[in-house]
Write an enzyme that holds these catalytic residues in place. Structure first.
Site, PDB file in Angstrom:
ATOM      1  N   ALA A   8       0.850  -1.199   0.000  1.00 35.04           N
ATOM      2  CA  ALA A   8       0.000   0.000   0.000  1.00 35.04           C
ATOM      3  C   ALA A   8       0.876   1.236   0.000  1.00 35.04           C
ATOM      4  O   ALA A   8       0.643   2.202   0.719  1.00 35.04           O
ATOM      5  CB  ALA A   8      -0.935  -0.010   1.209  1.00 35.04           C
ATOM      6  N   LYS A 186       7.190   0.794 -23.143  1.00 33.88           N
ATOM      7  CA  LYS A 186       7.504   1.502 -21.906  1.00 33.88           C
ATOM      8  C   LYS A 186       8.922   1.203 -21.463  1.00 33.88           C
ATOM      9  O   LYS A 186       9.649   2.090 -20.997  1.00 33.88           O
ATOM     10  CB  LYS A 186       6.509   1.121 -20.811  1.00 33.88           C
ATOM     11  CG  LYS A 186       6.778   1.853 -19.505  1.00 33.88           C
ATOM     12  CD  LYS A 186       5.825   1.456 -18.397  1.00 33.88           C
ATOM     13  CE  LYS A 186       6.152   2.200 -17.105  1.00 33.88           C
ATOM     14  NZ  LYS A 186       5.280   1.786 -15.979  1.00 33.88           N
TER      15      LYS A 186
END
Length: 309
Positions: A8, A186
């Site tokens: 998180a 990317k």
């Protein structure tokens, strides 16, 4: 759909938080300190796309993870991947989908070997975000996209179900039928940006102001393009032109997060982002002078850092 978000921090916290905000069933696999922080103050996101505070999000710690999930959203640094794989293993069942958001390609091989290729989709994200000392996720720009898809190019029913779950969240979710090419595009850009800003210890604008800076940047970009072409994933002309424009923009403050990690004396993804690019060149690696120089620079930093420790 039951979703497990690994971590998180800046990336996991942002995308996982947006999914939770939209009403999805989200659990975060975090360490004890982050779990306590989230329990005390919630998951806090500050963004120009809307601030939010999500009180007491569901969390679980390694060792206490027993249930399987429909989707595992995997965001971590490459050097943490071996431990993360062991931590998340109990969550992966016969029908679990894993969407990794790491840079480069080598993690796909590692995940395939551990969990089976059929469980691992392609994925990538574009976002600039950071986690401050208080545990607040700060979204730093306008970009917040997450792209995923079957590596076969199929628009499958399960991939559609992921899109349906993500479509209500406040970020740009895209189901791609060319996800491997997207990931290579990317990677070519990121390896060029990380390689040149770490090598020069400067942002793009300062490199452009230096004698020979633009030539060195463009040579590194060409080295990375050649590797992609050798692996049947050469960027389209429009993709290459966009990368070239960003990498040579005068007065640009852009630098790679790897350069910031390096300047702070932290761990870096040298092998995953630059080394693996070089390895995939095979016998042609000897001719990729700028890519080899960038990798040597990063490995010298790692040797000095490890020796100092």
């Amino acid at each position: 759909m039951r979703i497990l978000v690994i971590g998180a921090g800046a990336t996991g916290g942002y995308f996982g938080g947006r999914l939770l905000e939209s009403g999805q069933d989200v659990t975060f696999l975090v360490r004890a300190a982050r779990a306590a922080q989230l329990a005390a103050q919630g998951l806090v996101i500050r963004s120009s796309h809307g601030n939010t505070t999500l009180p007491s999000p569901a969390t679980v710690q390694a060792g206490a993870l027993h249930d399987t999930f429909d989707l595992v959203l995997l965001s971590c640094k490459a050097y943490h991947l071996p431990q993360v794989i062991e931590d998340m293993a109990p969550a992966v069942g016969p029908h679990t989908m894993i969407v990794p958001l790491l840079n480069g390609m080598r993690h796909l091989d590692v995940l395939d070997e551990r969990f089976g290729k059929e469980r691992v989709l392609g994925g990538q994200c574009v976002i600039a975000a950071t986690l401050d000392k208080q545990g607040v996720v700060h979204h730093l720009n306008q970009s917040h996209s997450l792209t995923f898809g079957e590596r076969s190019g199929e628009r499958s029913e399960r991939a559609e179900s992921v899109l349906a779950s993500m479509s209500q969240a406040r970020f740009e979710a895209r189901l791609s039928t060319t996800i491997l090419q997207d990931m290579w595009d990317k990677w070519v850009f990121l390896a060029s940006l990380a390689g040149i800003t770490c090598l020069m210890r400067a942002p793009v604008g300062d490199i452009m102001a230096a004698t020979g800076g633009e030539a060195a940047t463009l040579q590194l970009l060409e080295d990375c393009r050649r590797v992609a072409a050798l692996n049947q994933h050469a960027p389209a002309d429009t993709v290459l032109a966009r990368a070239c424009s960003v990498l040579t923009e005068k007065d640009s403050k852009l630098s790679a997060s790897m350069m910031r990690d390096l300047e702070q004396g932290g761990q870096i993804e040298a092998d995953h982002v630059i080394g693996d690019m070089l390895a995939r060149a095979g016998a042609d690696a000897e001719s990729l002078t700028m890519l080899r120089t960038a990798y040597a620079h990063l490995k010298a930093y790692e040797a000095r850092r490890d020796g100092g420790r």
